[in-house]
Design a protein around this motif. Structure first.
Motif: not given
Length: 436
Positions: A334, A350-351, A295-296, A270, A347-348, A266-267, A331, A156
């Motif tokens: 999103t 989800a991450a 998010p990371y 996003m 997305l945060s 995500v990676n 998700f 992350s």
């Protein structure tokens, strides 16, 4: 708290802290390099698509084909690591993938894009299983979720580091006749080669050859690891094929596929998901890369917190299922978002859910088996997870081209994450043996 074993008094808590401070920061740095080189194509995507006229399907295929190369070579690489030693094999892995990553500057067509991403997967295969197995040499299972969680926060924080770095490198567009995305691959590949060389001098193959441990500490740690194996039944599984006979390993493989599909959506997508919702001013690749740090960063914080909680309560399945449920909600939200800020928050979630699975997941897996069976089990799970890493990006690109929307793929993964949560609860854990 000090404990006495065979006449020796060793403070176990202090020893694990000592090992953590000695190993985790360096392993963390290596994994950041791995993850940046693996997912930097997501930050380069917008400019690559523009310059090379790649469709979403071409981009999704190239982004995902990394995992086919990874899946094909992951198990063999994991087994070779056990034969030749961690230090030599991890160094080989890092040097080779750094070279391939830097060669991404040569991409000119879909074919060359697919080839280099595939070779990157082949080169990196075995790195994650090797690192996870390496941690089992130093930490018994009741300390392992925290150690794994600290290590896994690299995946992350790689986004936190990689996003602004990629943003800065994209601004070099036109310098020396290279596009910004070419500078990105070049500057993020070369340091990996140098780190790979450093592994030969920094890593030790295990506690037995670690000169920074005292003789008493080495003996005490060996005793603790042996007792842990006996307590949770890992000592019963020494052979490679044993891993394939355990139903729980196959259930966990299914859970891991779900996790990896989500992680790489995500990676690798996003930035483009956020771009699709941004106004004209927000469609700059470097600005979107800065948005993506949020998010990371949150995922990194919660990965450590969930790992700590999982170890504190010695509970794995509930933590794992709860994280996947949170990812499912993220998700789904999103998919129905129409503004960048709302999508970024979703997305945060989800991450946070996806990355926080890492500590309890691997603590549960590595508690069950040891020796060649552990190498086989971890290698099998990461191999199947690699297939998930291909399926997620590829299907997202296909559905995006077919429907002109990301919603279909996002809803599909929300359902898949929910299935993963249900599978997590069904895992049969090993019986705990009462030891004197």
């Amino acid at each position: 708290m000090a404990e006495t074993v065979s006449g020796m008094t060793v403070d176990g808590r202090a020893l694990y802290a000592k090992i953590s401070w000695r190993l985790i920061p360096y392993l963390f740095l290596l994994y950041i390099a791995a993850y940046v080189d693996r997912v930097n194509v997501g930050f380069a995507a917008m400019d690559m698509q523009r310059d090379l006229h790649f469709s979403n399907t071409v981009y999704g295929t190239g982004a995902g084909i990394f995992f086919l190369g990874y899946a094909l070579c992951d198990l063999p690489s994991s087994l070779i690591l056990r034969w030749v030693g961690t230090r030599v094999w991890i160094a080989r892995i890092m040097i080779s993938w750094g070279v391939v990553s830097a060669c991404m500057v040569l991409v000119r067509s879909p074919g060359s894009f697919y080839l280099l991403r595939f070779l990157l997967g082949v080169a990196e295969a075995g790195f994650v299983p090797g690192m996870l197995l390496y941690l089992t040499f130093w930490f018994p299972s009741h300390e392992r979720a925290r150690a794994v969680a600290k290590f896994m926060t690299a995946t992350s924080l790689a986004g936190v580091v990689g996003a602004p770095l990629s943003s800065a490198l994209l601004h070099l567009d036109g310098v020396a006749g290279l596009s910004g995305w070419q500078w990105l691959f070049l500057f993020e590949g070369v340091p990996t080669v140098l780190l790979g060389v450093s592994v030969l001098f920094v890593l030790k193959d295990g506690p037995g050859v670690a000169e920074w441990l005292t003789a008493d500490e080495r003996t005490w740690l060996k005793s603790e690891l042996r007792r842990d194996e006996e307590r949770y039944g890992a000592a019963e599984h020494h052979h490679l094929l044993d891993a394939f006979k355990l139903p729980a390993v196959w259930v966990l493989a299914g859970v891991y596929i779900a996790i990896q599909i989500g992680v790489y959506i995500v990676n690798l997508w996003m930035p483009l998901i956020l771009t699709s919702l941004a106004d004209g001013a927000g469609r700059d690749a470097s600005l979107i890369a800065r948005y993506a740090t949020v998010p990371y960063l949150l995922a990194a914080i919660f990965t450590v917190l969930v790992g700590w909680s999982s170890d504190k309560h010695n509970e794995r399945k509930g933590h794992l299922a709860g994280c996947l449920l949170l990812a499912s909600v993220g998700f789904a939200l999103t998919a129905v978002s129409h503004e960048v800020a709302i999508a970024l928050c979703a997305l945060s979630l989800a991450a946070i859910g996806l990355w926080s699975t890492m500590g309890p997941f691997w603590a549960l897996m590595t508690r069950m088996v040891k020796g060649a069976a552990a190498a086989g089990g971890v290698g099998m799970i990461t191999t199947l997870g690699g297939l998930g890493g291909f399926i997620g990006p590829y299907m997202t690109g296909r559905l995006r081209d077919m429907t002109h929307s990301f919603a279909g793929g996002l809803f599909a993964f929300a359902g898949l994450a929910l299935c993963g949560a249900i599978l997590s609860i069904s895992v049969m854990q090993p019986k705990v043996q009462e030891l004197p």
